[in-house]
Design a protein around this motif. Structure first.
Motif, PDB file in Angstrom:
ATOM      1  N   ASN A 276       0.841  -1.194   0.000  1.00  0.00           N
ATOM      2  CA  ASN A 276       0.000   0.000   0.000  1.00  0.00           C
ATOM      3  C   ASN A 276       0.881   1.253   0.000  1.00  0.00           C
ATOM      4  N   TRP A 277       0.571   2.155  -0.925  1.00  0.00           N
ATOM      5  CA  TRP A 277       1.222   3.468  -0.940  1.00  0.00           C
ATOM      6  C   TRP A 277       0.261   4.465  -0.300  1.00  0.00           C
ATOM      7  N   CYS A 278       0.786   5.349   0.530  1.00  0.00           N
ATOM      8  CA  CYS A 278      -0.038   6.369   1.188  1.00  0.00           C
ATOM      9  C   CYS A 278       0.005   7.604   0.291  1.00  0.00           C
ATOM     10  N   LEU A 279      -1.075   7.862  -0.387  1.00  0.00           N
ATOM     11  CA  LEU A 279      -1.076   8.882  -1.440  1.00  0.00           C
ATOM     12  C   LEU A 279      -0.872  10.282  -0.881  1.00  0.00           C
ATOM     13  N   ASP A 280      -0.125  11.079  -1.622  1.00  0.00           N
ATOM     14  CA  ASP A 280       0.066  12.482  -1.246  1.00  0.00           C
ATOM     15  C   ASP A 280      -1.241  13.243  -1.456  1.00  0.00           C
ATOM     16  N   GLY A 281      -1.437  14.280  -0.665  1.00  0.00           N
ATOM     17  CA  GLY A 281      -2.577  15.179  -0.872  1.00  0.00           C
ATOM     18  C   GLY A 281      -3.886  14.594  -0.391  1.00  0.00           C
ATOM     19  N   GLU A 282      -4.914  15.385  -0.578  1.00  0.00           N
ATOM     20  CA  GLU A 282      -6.259  14.967  -0.150  1.00  0.00           C
ATOM     21  C   GLU A 282      -7.245  15.325  -1.240  1.00  0.00           C
ATOM     22  N   GLY A 283      -8.458  14.806  -1.126  1.00  0.00           N
ATOM     23  CA  GLY A 283      -9.492  15.124  -2.106  1.00  0.00           C
ATOM     24  C   GLY A 283      -9.268  14.340  -3.387  1.00  0.00           C
ATOM     25  N   PHE A 284     -10.057  14.647  -4.391  1.00  0.00           N
ATOM     26  CA  PHE A 284      -9.980  13.911  -5.651  1.00  0.00           C
ATOM     27  C   PHE A 284      -8.757  14.400  -6.425  1.00  0.00           C
ATOM     28  N   LYS A 286      -4.891  13.092  -8.810  1.00  0.00           N
ATOM     29  CA  LYS A 286      -4.237  12.037  -9.580  1.00  0.00           C
ATOM     30  C   LYS A 286      -3.352  11.215  -8.652  1.00  0.00           C
ATOM     31  N   ALA A 287      -3.524   9.885  -8.694  1.00  0.00           N
ATOM     32  CA  ALA A 287      -2.809   9.017  -7.766  1.00  0.00           C
ATOM     33  C   ALA A 287      -1.703   8.226  -8.460  1.00  0.00           C
TER      34      ALA A 287
END
Ligand code: GAL
Length: 370
Positions: A276-284, A286-287
């Motif tokens: 699992n990668w912990c995605l940068d940023g919040e909200g909708f 680009k991942a």
């Protein structure tokens, strides 16, 4: 008649303009599941060329035809000719995953002081995986197709009882797939419950952007500065860690095969990418993006994490639709979701849905020609 009018008329007579073909183009029986439920296959075509074959058996994707710059389409995913095909494998190809996507260590958690037990169906890793012995991928859902402006789609709904696979709470679920202009496949999840329950929904679609060979020479970007190190059971080993200087750093494009067998203990537990990668940023936002020679897919989501699974357990003896063989690391999955084992990790974003709340999340796979 001018030249343009003649071309338009010829196209209309041949019934072959892209717009003519858009919509719900076919619906037919798709066989019976091992649980005795009758499945149906739907073919949806978007106005810009993206075509999807999908079944109401777990909302599984059977085919995804993606055009290149010249309009030539190839199938970028795995599917089978009937539900029996999936039942011979255990890789959740193209299915809706619920009620809890990914692993819950040892199949147990405590919720509001109450101990809950769910099946340890991933015996090799002593964990509950993707919802237990019979996850949401293994039910025929109610399906309704729609067209709305230039969008075409299908809505899946299903009610799951309190106690399903040991999980508390009766859950009403709705998953909508839309093919929108620009070759976007949008997935919207919605759910409510009558008791607090963990919920972590995802789609387990696999991609090979060349439609053949392995994914090892295809390029991947994941917009994440942190990932979750795991133990040998692929359960989180602690807090998110920096990707800096590790084979998990995909902040710029790297070939999937470049570091997949690197001597990194956490990576070897996969074996290979299954983390699992912990995605940068919040909200909708680009991942991720995954690129083949002539086609790519961007992943957009409002979820905190993404599980990148490199198809390490795909068995070379499995065969898919039309008898086509499969190979290890021939496809990858980019599953947008919450972090694994969240019900046991108070430090992770919560996956608990409570009565009166509505679970609502969105992911888009945006296909493009290169
Ligand atoms: C992935 C999981 C892998 C494997 C796969 C299905 O989501 O991370 O470990 O279980 O599903 O084969």
């Amino acid at each position: 008649m001018n030249k343009l009018a003649i071309i338009a008329l010829a196209g209309a007579l041949a019934g072959c303009t892209a717009a003519d073909k858009a919509g719900v183009v076919e619906k037919k029986p798709f066989g019976t599941t091992k649980y005795g439920e009758k499945a149906t296959l739907y073919k949806l075509a978007g106005k810009d060329g993206l075509e999807m074959e999908v079944t109401d058996d777990g909302g599984k994707i059977v085919r995804l035809l993606v055009p290149d710059a010249k309009g030539e389409k190839i199938d970028v995913t795995i599917g089978f000719d009937s539900p029996a095909g999936w039942e011979k494998t255990d890789a959740y190809f193209g299915a809706i995953i619920g009620r809890y996507g990914n692993r819950i260590a040892e199949g147990k958690f405590t919720l509001d002081g109450k101990d809950c037990k769910v099946p340890v169906n991933d015996k090799a890793h002593a964990a509950a995986l993707h919802g237990g012995d019979r996850g949401w991928d293994a039910y025929v859902w109610k399906a309704e197709t729609f067209t709305k402006g230039d969008d075409v789609g299908i809505v899946f709904t299903k009610d799951f009882p309190d106690g399903e696979q040991g999980f508390p709470g009766a859950v009403k679920a709705k998953v909508t797939y839309t093919i929108a202009p620009g070759n976007v496949w949008r997935i919207e999840y919605e759910a409510t419950t009558d008791k607090p329950t963990p919920l972590n929904l995802t789609q387990h679609v696999y991609f090979n952007m060349n439609g053949e060979g392995t994914i090892l020479d295809q390029e991947l970007m994941i917009a994440a500065s942190k990932y979750l190190p795991v133990d040998k059971n692929l359960a989180p080993a602690g807090a998110p860690a920096s990707v800096e200087g590790t084979p998990f750093d995909f902040r710029t494009f790297h070939k999937v095969g470049e570091r997949i067998d690197a001597p990194d203990t956490v990576l070897q537990y996969g074996p290979g990418y299954d983390h699992n990668w912990c995605l940068d940023g919040e909200g909708f936002r680009k991942a991720a993006e995954f690129r083949g020679k002539a086609r790519a897919v961007e992943v957009w989501t409002d979820q905190p994490g993404i599980q990148f699974y490199a198809g390490n357990f795909i068995d070379n003896t499995w065969k898919m639709k039309d008898g086509k063989p499969m190979c290890r690391r021939g496809w990858l999955a980019l599953e947008t979701q919450h972090y694994p084992d969240s019900p046991n990790r108070p430090g992770f974003p919560s996956t608990i849905l409570r009565p009166g709340e509505t679970y609502k999340t969105k992911t888009e796979y945006r296909f493009k020609a290169l």
